[in-house]
Write a protein that holds these residues in place. Sequence first.
Motif, PDB file in Angstrom:
ATOM      1  N   LYS A  20       0.823  -1.213   0.000  1.00  0.00           N
ATOM      2  CA  LYS A  20      -0.067   0.088   0.016  1.00  0.00           C
ATOM      3  C   LYS A  20       1.048   1.271   0.183  1.00  0.00           C
ATOM      4  CE  LYS A  20      -4.009  -1.883   2.436  1.00  0.00           C
ATOM      5  NZ  LYS A  20      -4.788  -1.690   3.263  1.00  0.00           N
ATOM      6  N   LYS A  21       1.855   1.123   0.884  1.00  0.00           N
ATOM      7  CA  LYS A  21       2.882   2.267   0.806  1.00  0.00           C
ATOM      8  C   LYS A  21       3.644   2.577  -0.442  1.00  0.00           C
ATOM      9  CE  LYS A  21       3.760   2.270   5.815  1.00  0.00           C
ATOM     10  NZ  LYS A  21       4.621   2.260   6.893  1.00  0.00           N
ATOM     11  N   LEU A  24       1.232   4.252  -2.808  1.00  0.00           N
ATOM     12  CA  LEU A  24       1.098   5.535  -2.705  1.00  0.00           C
ATOM     13  C   LEU A  24       2.445   6.450  -2.980  1.00  0.00           C
ATOM     14  CD1 LEU A  24      -0.894   5.856   0.730  1.00  0.00           C
ATOM     15  CD2 LEU A  24      -1.692   6.975  -1.494  1.00  0.00           C
ATOM     16  N   SER A  27       2.994   6.296  -7.010  1.00  0.00           N
ATOM     17  CA  SER A  27       1.783   7.221  -7.512  1.00  0.00           C
ATOM     18  C   SER A  27       1.945   8.366  -7.520  1.00  0.00           C
ATOM     19  CB  SER A  27       0.578   6.630  -7.147  1.00  0.00           C
ATOM     20  OG  SER A  27       0.180   5.324  -7.347  1.00  0.00           O
ATOM     21  N   GLY A  28       2.249   9.133  -6.468  1.00  0.00           N
ATOM     22  CA  GLY A  28       2.280  10.667  -6.211  1.00  0.00           C
ATOM     23  C   GLY A  28       3.061  11.326  -7.029  1.00  0.00           C
ATOM     24  N   LEU A 326      -8.181   3.575  -4.813  1.00  0.00           N
ATOM     25  CA  LEU A 326      -7.435   5.177  -4.908  1.00  0.00           C
ATOM     26  C   LEU A 326      -7.830   5.660  -6.354  1.00  0.00           C
ATOM     27  CD1 LEU A 326      -5.565   7.111  -3.841  1.00  0.00           C
ATOM     28  CD2 LEU A 326      -3.501   5.867  -4.721  1.00  0.00           C
TER      29      LEU A 326
END
Length: 464
Positions: A20-21, A24, A27-28, A326
């Motif tokens: 999950k981390k 994120l 993706s950012g 997301l």
Amino acid sequence: MTNNHQEETEGVATILGDPKKAVLKLSGPMIIAMLITSLYNLVDSVWVAGLGEGALAAIGFVTPVFLVVIGFSNGLGAGATSVISRFIGAKNKKEADNAALHIMLLTIIFTIIIMVSLGMFLRPILEILGSGTTIELGLQYGNIVFGGVFFIIFTSAAYGILRAEGNVKKTTYAMAFGAILNIILDPIFIYTLGFGIAGAAIATVLSLAVVSFIILYWFRGDTYINISPKNFKYSTDTIKKILEVGLPAGAEFLVIAILAGTLNIILVLVSGTDAVAIYSAGWRVVIIAIVPIISVSISVVAIIGASFGARKYENFTIIQNYSIKLGTLIAIITAVTTFILAPYIADIFTYSPETMGLGPLITDFLRVMCLFYIFVPVGSVATSVFQGVGKGFNSLILTIIRELLLAVVFAYILAIPLGMGQQGVWWGIVIGNIFGSIIAYLWSKMYIGRLTNIKDEEEEIEII
């Protein structure tokens, strides 16, 4: 800073860590970089729109061809991400470096093939697509852009290598810098220097060339992957692994290009070249709107690939479900924003007297496409799962089903037999995407289930 190419970098630690981390964290920066790049595409359209409806339509007819080139370039990048991330997951640094060098070899081969092909056949292709009176403008733009095809392919391949090692910061810097440079150069070459539509192409090639040299400098010692020629050892198996993902991924864009060309033909039949201009301008906005969703999906390829190489199949469901949630949240926000701002966005493309009448029609297009956004995460994440594990053909089949067997069929039926005209085309795209995304999701869940079961059975045998 000089990297000894043996230490585990922050990016590598990320893709091998908490899934999950990782989604994120990767993706950012990708969202930021791709938004800036897409903003360039929008700005490019705005500048070209000032040259008149003919110039805007000309780029619309070149777009299907350009999508093919971009597609196989990005396909090569996807192949790089998938193969290298799997080697990294398996802790095989030597093969990861060697795979990167094979990517460079394929970059040169692809460049030669594309330059020769389009140098001979660009004009007849544009004629087949129905460019008509805009063909000379299309050739002015296309010949220059495709003349610099090496830089298009190289940057895409390099981004794939950087993503494979989780190095999204450098990917972001390069993509953002190239887009901003392009935005600056566009008005200079189009209007100040008076090159017109050819100026837009020159600005694109120059900005990509600058970015290519920056990336080459980084690869000299500031990345985890080492592309020094001394590490090269030719392997047919490595080429095969890259192409097993790269060619189907590139062919997906070919399918999308066929979709765009087919839709252009349908639009010309029902509404003339004005409808092509609407589609060309409006679709650029759609591309920007789905950029954050696609950025999440692109990040999934490296994370899935690393998990596959490390045999952490239990991470797959976590990665897929979290990425879809997301992406869907982002899609809903984007859809609401687009629906509200559609008239104002349309004004951006209709500031010249030649395009003023297209405003309300572009607004209609954008509002229909809002529903399209919602189902993109489901389908795009599913295809990324297949690319990450090296099943590029599965991803291609899903794209064919969604774009050709569904979107085109629905667009044709609604536009012509049911007499909905260009509105039928817009709704055909939406309906095809909905059904195609559902099919992709179900297929990917079945694959993940089988893969997990196989691992469980192997572990049981080892225990016995």
